[in-house]
Design a protein around this motif. Structure first.
Motif, short mmCIF file in Angstrom:
data_model
loop_
_atom_site.label_atom_id
_atom_site.label_comp_id
_atom_site.label_asym_id
_atom_site.label_seq_id
_atom_site.Cartn_x
_atom_site.Cartn_y
_atom_site.Cartn_z
N SER A 108 34.78 27.17 41.73
CA SER A 108 36.01 26.80 41.02
C SER A 108 35.82 26.97 39.52
O SER A 108 34.75 26.66 38.97
N ASN A 109 36.86 27.49 38.86
CA ASN A 109 36.90 27.72 37.41
C ASN A 109 35.97 28.86 36.96
O ASN A 109 35.83 29.09 35.76
N TYR B 103 45.47 36.70 45.29
CA TYR B 103 44.73 36.16 46.42
C TYR B 103 43.61 37.12 46.82
O TYR B 103 43.80 38.33 46.83
N ALA C 5 40.71 32.71 48.45
CA ALA C 5 40.79 31.97 47.20
C ALA C 5 41.96 32.48 46.37
O ALA C 5 42.35 33.66 46.47
N GLU D 241 40.06 28.28 49.33
CA GLU D 241 40.65 27.96 50.62
C GLU D 241 39.68 28.34 51.73
O GLU D 241 38.70 29.05 51.48
N PHE E 275 40.86 29.29 40.72
CA PHE E 275 41.39 27.94 40.55
C PHE E 275 41.65 27.22 41.86
O PHE E 275 41.97 26.02 41.87
N SER E 276 41.47 27.90 43.00
CA SER E 276 41.65 27.21 44.28
C SER E 276 40.89 27.95 45.37
O SER E 276 41.15 29.14 45.63
#
Length: 336
Positions: free
Chosen positions: A76-77, A56, A45, A41, A38-39
């Motif tokens: 994502s997702n 994480y 992630a 970085e 969902f995120s």
């Protein structure tokens, strides 16, 4: 009328948190769980695996291969499997890994390939004093120098794709050892037959025999298979770079060995010592007789024996001296 006071059940936020704790999933290092990205970085992630806090995954745990950005592996997702690498930190966050899953599956795959005695192909990405380094299913593998069959210097093999056979697959010791020589010998053996006469070149002479290059692979002409006459040393018959005619008497694909003979090509016992040219001139004729004798022996073996067997001394077996693989492979070649 219903008394409104009876609807006050006193359900506080603390009670709700306690209920979540009661029904929260328990995650432990080593578990494989489903998670949703969902995120993303710059160096990792955040993954939703159903825990109270997002887990994480650092970028170095996203793949068995080196990557520069999380987007090379994750979207994502996206929902996929993750390995729980470490327990919760002080913030209650779990650390995940994809690399560990790929690592386990890679070892499973190479064990299967070894069991099938498969030939694999891989690019050499580096060399060291002991041999060459390759990657098989993402794992680092080592080819000992004694199992590299090429006249090129090792350094020139970088970037070249080689056919390889497995010598050792040991996940516990992190050892993946392969042989280029075995793969070439097997390929060559598929085109050779026992009883066939081939022309080769003497590449090395040892007290126990001569190594003959036959089309890029090495066969052993054991001292006991040079002549019916006694020979003190192969040096008395051959010199390095001599061109010779030899007959194949054994093909051992599993051990990558080819055994040769000139003894079986002698028209008269001792001709290989007295007059090698006679042996070479009549090699095909003598080989044809050898094959016919083999055929008759094979047919006779299919008929139950009636006579009482007579013990016959076993002929010496031609064996090739193979350099032992070092017990400990340098750290630089261990699987990542």
């Amino acid at each position: 009328m219903v008394n409104q006071n009876t609807l006050d059940v006193g359900f506080t936020h603390e009670d709700f948190a306690a209920l979540l704790d009661k029904y929260d999933y328990h995650f432990s290092p080593g578990d494989v769980v489903a998670g949703t990205v969902f995120s993303l970085e710059p160096r990792g992630a955040l993954i939703d695996i159903g825990a109270k806090t997002a887990a994480y995954i650092p970028i170095q745990e996203m793949s068995i291969n080196r990557i520069d950005a999380p987007e090379e592996v994750l979207q994502s997702n996206e929902t996929r499997e993750f390995f729980i690498l470490a327990d919760e930190n002080e913030d209650g966050q779990l650390t995940l890994s994809i690399r560990r899953i790929e690592y386990m599956r890679a070892w499973e795959r190479v064990r299967q390939l070894q069991a099938e005695d498969a030939t694999v192909r891989s690019l050499v990405f580096a060399t060291n004093r002991g041999g060459a380094l390759v990657r098989i299913e993402g794992l680092r593998g080592f080819i000992p120098g004694s199992h590299i069959s090429t006249r090129k210097p090792k350094e020139e093999l970088v970037g070249e794709e080689l056919p390889l056979k497995f010598l050792e697959v040991d996940e516990e010791r992190n050892r993946l050892v392969l042989s280029h020589r075995r793969a070439l010998v097997e390929r060559k053996m598929n085109r050779l037959e026992v009883g066939e006469v081939v022309i080769g070149t003497v590449r090395g002479i040892k007290p126990y025999g001569a190594f003959i290059d036959i089309g890029g692979v090495s066969g052993l002409l054991h001292i006991s298979e040079i002549s019916h006459d006694h020979i003190d040393t192969p040096h008395s018959v051959f010199n390095v770079n001599d061109e010779v005619k030899v007959m194949i008497i054994d093909l051992d694909a599993e051990r990558g060995r080819i055994s040769l003979s000139t003894k079986q090509l002698e028209p008269e016992p001792g001709d290989m010592v007295k007059n090698p040219q006679v042996v070479y001139d009549k090699a095909e004729e003598m080989a044809a007789k050898y094959r016919e004798n083999m055929k008759q022996q094979a047919q006779g073996a299919a008929i139950p024996a009636i006579e009482i067997p007579v013990a016959v001394e076993d002929a010496p077996v031609a064996t090739e001296e193979v350099e032992a693989i070092p017990e400990a492979i340098p750290e630089a070649i261990e699987a990542e």
